[in-house]
Design a protein around this motif. Structure first.
Motif, mmCIF file in Angstrom:
data_model
loop_
_atom_site.group_PDB
_atom_site.id
_atom_site.type_symbol
_atom_site.label_atom_id
_atom_site.label_comp_id
_atom_site.label_asym_id
_atom_site.label_seq_id
_atom_site.Cartn_x
_atom_site.Cartn_y
_atom_site.Cartn_z
ATOM 1 N N THR A 132 0.826 -1.224 0.000
ATOM 2 C CA THR A 132 0.000 0.000 0.000
ATOM 3 C C THR A 132 0.851 1.261 0.000
ATOM 4 N N GLN A 133 2.145 1.112 0.291
ATOM 5 C CA GLN A 133 3.056 2.260 0.329
ATOM 6 C C GLN A 133 3.747 2.435 -1.024
ATOM 7 N N PHE A 134 3.865 3.684 -1.459
ATOM 8 C CA PHE A 134 4.685 3.985 -2.631
ATOM 9 C C PHE A 134 6.122 3.593 -2.311
ATOM 10 N N GLY A 135 6.830 3.022 -3.291
ATOM 11 C CA GLY A 135 8.249 2.770 -3.066
ATOM 12 C C GLY A 135 8.705 1.356 -3.339
ATOM 13 N N ASP A 136 8.331 0.815 -4.536
ATOM 14 C CA ASP A 136 8.993 -0.434 -4.917
ATOM 15 C C ASP A 136 10.307 -0.071 -5.600
ATOM 16 N N LEU A 137 11.108 -1.074 -5.919
ATOM 17 C CA LEU A 137 12.452 -0.804 -6.448
ATOM 18 C C LEU A 137 12.399 0.021 -7.730
ATOM 19 N N LYS A 138 11.503 -0.334 -8.640
ATOM 20 C CA LYS A 138 11.439 0.378 -9.926
ATOM 21 C C LYS A 138 11.077 1.849 -9.744
ATOM 22 N N GLU A 139 10.158 2.112 -8.824
ATOM 23 C CA GLU A 139 9.726 3.501 -8.596
ATOM 24 C C GLU A 139 10.855 4.365 -8.041
#
Length: 281
Positions: A155-162
């Motif tokens: 639910t949080q912004f901030g995967d590796l690609k982002e």
């Protein structure tokens, strides 16, 4: 931003065994323990005065302790209310400013939440907010890395690609890679040498060698469910293959800082530093 000479190991905040709990005593104790980094925890607010920051800078330099900072938890650059976005930007700027005055290197923060919105539009809003943050810091001559963190819940912004994409678009931005969060966010994956090779290769391909020479890393054990991160654990009480992870970091000749976020912060920082030194690649 100044260069870091090696991979350093330190604690998320003042070590628990510090006899007198102050930032300056914490830095001295980090050195006495045999560690060489410490993360200033601004998580409930930037509680370091400019005057004290100058003293902290002197003590950290004298003891060869690299300082990073964790900005306040109350940051959401994708908040619906404009005033909350503005307050979030101010918190990042203030954290960076105070860390810079303390001679520090890198400030980490959780960028925001999706709030059931399309990830692409959330990315765009966070990018625009960070452009404002970067502009103000550059205008003030503040030189520290600004680090959106790889977060522990879907639910949080901030995967590796982002966070890598943000780093491509913004000069002062590089990721904070929290390997425990990656493990929890992906429901138990991201826990093998092969997956870590893939992550670091992806960073190097997209951001160049500079990203691996300036890594801000968090490592701990972690408890998780299908919804992602639940709570941090000590390394030896978790399923984290941390020894393999350290081997991969050594293989890639990573420089920067590893911050222990385990409940027993300094014990795991020392455990990792000792193991890292023993690894032959």
């Amino acid at each position: 931003m100044f260069k870091v000479d090696r991979l350093r190991f330190g604690t998320a905040g003042i070590p628990l065994s510090t006899p007198k709990r102050s930032t300056i005593d914490g830095i001295i104790h980090v050195r006495n323990l045999g560690l060489d980094a410490m993360e200033l925890e601004f998580v409930r607010g930037v509680n370091l005065s400019p005057e004290l920051a100058k003293k902290v800078k002197y003590v950290a330099k004298k003891n060869d302790v690299l300082l990073t900072a964790h900005a306040p938890y109350y940051i959401n650059l994708n908040a619906k209310e404009k005033e909350k976005v503005e307050a979030s930007k101010r918190r990042i700027i203030q954290s960076a400013e105070r860390l810079y005055q303390a001679g520090g290197w890198s400030v980490v923060f959780h960028a925001g939440y999706y709030l059931k919105q399309p990830p692409e539009s959330v990315y765009q809003r966070i990018l625009e907010a960070l452009k404002d943050v970067q502009r103000e810091l550059m205008d003030k001559g503040i030189k520290v890395w600004i680090r959106p963190e790889l977060t522990g819940k879907p639910t949080q912004f901030g995967d590796l690609k982002e966070i890598v994409k943000l780093s491509e678009e913004l000069e002062m931005v590089l990721p904070t890679i929290d390997f425990a969060h990656a493990h929890a966010r992906n429901k138990g994956k991201c826990n093998s040498a092969e997956e870590w090779h893939e992550m670091l290769s992806f960073m190097e391909d997209r951001l160049g060698r500079e990203a691996l020479d300036n890594m801000h890393i968090h490592i701990s054990g972690i408890n998780y469910t299908d919804k992602g991160e639940k709570n941090h654990l000590n390394l030896q009480e978790s399923d984290m293959n941390w020894e393999d992870l350290l081997r991969v970091l050594k293989e890639f000749k990573v420089k920067g800082v590893v911050i222990s976020e385990s409940p027993n912060i300094e014990e795991d920082a020392l455990l990792m530093k000792k193991k890292y030194k023993e690894i032959k690649v």
